[in-house]
Design a protein around this motif. Structure first.
Motif, PDB file in Angstrom:
ATOM      1  N   SER A  96       0.854  -1.187   0.000  1.00  0.00           N
ATOM      2  CA  SER A  96       0.000   0.000   0.000  1.00  0.00           C
ATOM      3  C   SER A  96       0.889   1.236   0.000  1.00  0.00           C
ATOM      4  O   SER A  96       1.672   1.438   0.937  1.00  0.00           O
ATOM      5  N   PHE A  97       0.767   2.047  -1.020  1.00  0.00           N
ATOM      6  CA  PHE A  97       1.657   3.189  -1.211  1.00  0.00           C
ATOM      7  C   PHE A  97       0.817   4.464  -1.250  1.00  0.00           C
ATOM      8  O   PHE A  97       0.036   4.678  -2.173  1.00  0.00           O
ATOM      9  N   LEU A  98       0.991   5.269  -0.230  1.00  0.00           N
ATOM     10  CA  LEU A  98       0.210   6.496  -0.080  1.00  0.00           C
ATOM     11  C   LEU A  98       1.183   7.665  -0.059  1.00  0.00           C
ATOM     12  O   LEU A  98       2.095   7.715   0.764  1.00  0.00           O
ATOM     13  N   LYS A  99       0.987   8.607  -0.984  1.00  0.00           N
ATOM     14  CA  LYS A  99       1.911   9.733  -1.105  1.00  0.00           C
ATOM     15  C   LYS A  99       1.164  11.057  -1.161  1.00  0.00           C
ATOM     16  O   LYS A  99       0.029  11.130  -1.637  1.00  0.00           O
ATOM     17  N   GLN A 100       1.835  12.074  -0.672  1.00  0.00           N
ATOM     18  CA  GLN A 100       1.410  13.457  -0.888  1.00  0.00           C
ATOM     19  C   GLN A 100       2.575  14.148  -1.569  1.00  0.00           C
ATOM     20  O   GLN A 100       3.604  14.406  -0.947  1.00  0.00           O
ATOM     21  N   GLY A 101       2.429  14.405  -2.858  1.00  0.00           N
ATOM     22  CA  GLY A 101       3.576  14.859  -3.639  1.00  0.00           C
ATOM     23  C   GLY A 101       4.604  13.737  -3.710  1.00  0.00           C
ATOM     24  O   GLY A 101       4.276  12.607  -4.036  1.00  0.00           O
ATOM     25  N   ARG A 102       5.833  14.045  -3.335  1.00  0.00           N
ATOM     26  CA  ARG A 102       6.883  13.019  -3.321  1.00  0.00           C
ATOM     27  C   ARG A 102       7.056  12.386  -1.953  1.00  0.00           C
ATOM     28  O   ARG A 102       7.842  11.447  -1.796  1.00  0.00           O
ATOM     29  N   ALA A 103       6.352  12.896  -0.964  1.00  0.00           N
ATOM     30  CA  ALA A 103       6.496  12.397   0.409  1.00  0.00           C
ATOM     31  C   ALA A 103       5.679  11.118   0.586  1.00  0.00           C
ATOM     32  O   ALA A 103       4.453  11.114   0.420  1.00  0.00           O
ATOM     33  N   ALA A 104       6.366  10.024   0.918  1.00  0.00           N
ATOM     34  CA  ALA A 104       5.702   8.737   1.113  1.00  0.00           C
ATOM     35  C   ALA A 104       5.238   8.598   2.558  1.00  0.00           C
ATOM     36  O   ALA A 104       5.964   8.913   3.498  1.00  0.00           O
ATOM     37  N   THR A 105       4.029   8.125   2.723  1.00  0.00           N
ATOM     38  CA  THR A 105       3.449   7.928   4.047  1.00  0.00           C
ATOM     39  C   THR A 105       3.905   6.607   4.638  1.00  0.00           C
ATOM     40  O   THR A 105       3.970   5.589   3.943  1.00  0.00           O
ATOM     41  N   LYS A 106       4.201   6.612   5.929  1.00  0.00           N
ATOM     42  CA  LYS A 106       4.550   5.394   6.640  1.00  0.00           C
ATOM     43  C   LYS A 106       3.339   4.891   7.407  1.00  0.00           C
ATOM     44  O   LYS A 106       2.465   5.667   7.791  1.00  0.00           O
ATOM     45  N   PHE A 107       3.317   3.580   7.652  1.00  0.00           N
ATOM     46  CA  PHE A 107       2.210   2.979   8.374  1.00  0.00           C
ATOM     47  C   PHE A 107       2.691   2.320   9.658  1.00  0.00           C
ATOM     48  O   PHE A 107       3.801   1.783   9.723  1.00  0.00           O
ATOM     49  N   SER A 108       1.828   2.356  10.668  1.00  0.00           N
ATOM     50  CA  SER A 108       2.103   1.634  11.903  1.00  0.00           C
ATOM     51  C   SER A 108       1.766   0.159  11.705  1.00  0.00           C
ATOM     52  O   SER A 108       1.127  -0.232  10.728  1.00  0.00           O
ATOM     53  N   THR A 109       2.162  -0.674  12.668  1.00  0.00           N
ATOM     54  CA  THR A 109       1.879  -2.098  12.605  1.00  0.00           C
ATOM     55  C   THR A 109       0.380  -2.358  12.738  1.00  0.00           C
ATOM     56  O   THR A 109      -0.304  -1.740  13.557  1.00  0.00           O
ATOM     57  N   VAL A 110      -0.110  -3.258  11.937  1.00  0.00           N
ATOM     58  CA  VAL A 110      -1.518  -3.636  12.000  1.00  0.00           C
ATOM     59  C   VAL A 110      -1.805  -4.364  13.309  1.00  0.00           C
ATOM     60  O   VAL A 110      -1.035  -5.220  13.739  1.00  0.00           O
TER      61      VAL A 110
END
Length: 213
Positions: A96-110
């Motif tokens: 799952s790849f979520l970006k705002q511009g070039r900044a990639a979002t990180k995810f916490s552990t499920v």
């Protein structure tokens, strides 16, 4: 060294004591439904996924898991298989790849996850909390894909991506690849996918963008 998707899905099958038949890419098909959870101001706080695996993979991976022999697969019988999926995917951000511009979002552990079975197919349900800076819905782009194309992700028909939690109604626009792209990929050999670098921008990724009224 095996690539992650092969490890993940073959490990899942190993739990059931079976192996997948040899085939060209993709080896597994996954139909995606996603709820994008946002706060009142329109910042994305989590992704709530439901991934439905193709019937062939579902049958292979659940062989022998009906412990009480009642002809159904309940959540308890699928718990170990769900854990294998979640733990294996965690290191790779759940494709799952979520970006705002070039900044990639990180995810916490499920933390909340489970598998369900409708008599034909498995569905993996899980929530990905955003870790750190939360992207704005109207500036974000979401993609769900496997960079190696071992697994083919496609969003379900109808309204596969919805938004909840915002003060204003928001909609998602899913832009699937053209039929020509998929036809070309079906003719590619294993070497093509093995040569894909970590920073490649595969044309089978399906971008999702959002608009709010």
């Amino acid at each position: 060294m095996f690539r992650l998707p092969a490890i993940l899905f073959c490990t899942a099958c190993a739990l059931a004591g079976v192996t997948l038949p040899a085939a060209a890419h993709p080896h597994v098909l996954v139909s995606v439904r996603t709820v994008v959870v946002a706060d009142a101001g329109g910042a994305i706080t989590a992704l709530r996924h439901a991934w439905t695996f193709d019937e062939a993979f579902s049958a292979f991976s659940t062989t022998g898991l009906d412990k009480n022999k009642d002809g159904k697969l309940d959540r308890e019988e699928l718990a170990e298989l769900a854990q294998v999926n979640v733990e294996s995917l965690n290191e790779y951000e759940y494709f799952s790849f979520l970006k705002q511009g070039r900044a990639a979002t990180k995810f916490s552990t499920v933390s909340d996850y489970y598998l369900s079975h409708d008599g034909k197919a498995l569905t993996l349900h899980f929530t990905l909390p955003v870790d750190g800076a939360k992207p704005s819905l109207t500036e974000a782009q979401l993609e769900v894909y496997d960079p190696t194309f071992f697994v083919a992700f496609n969003f379900q028909e109808g309204t596969p991506v919805t938004v909840e939690g915002t003060a204003k109604p928001c909609e998602a626009k899913v832009s699937p690849p053209s039929p020509g792209v998929m036809a070309r990929l079906s003719q590619m050999g294993e070497g093509f996918f093995q040569s894909m670098g970590p920073n490649a921008n595969p044309d089978w990724a399906i971008p999702v963008r959002f608009s709010c009224k």
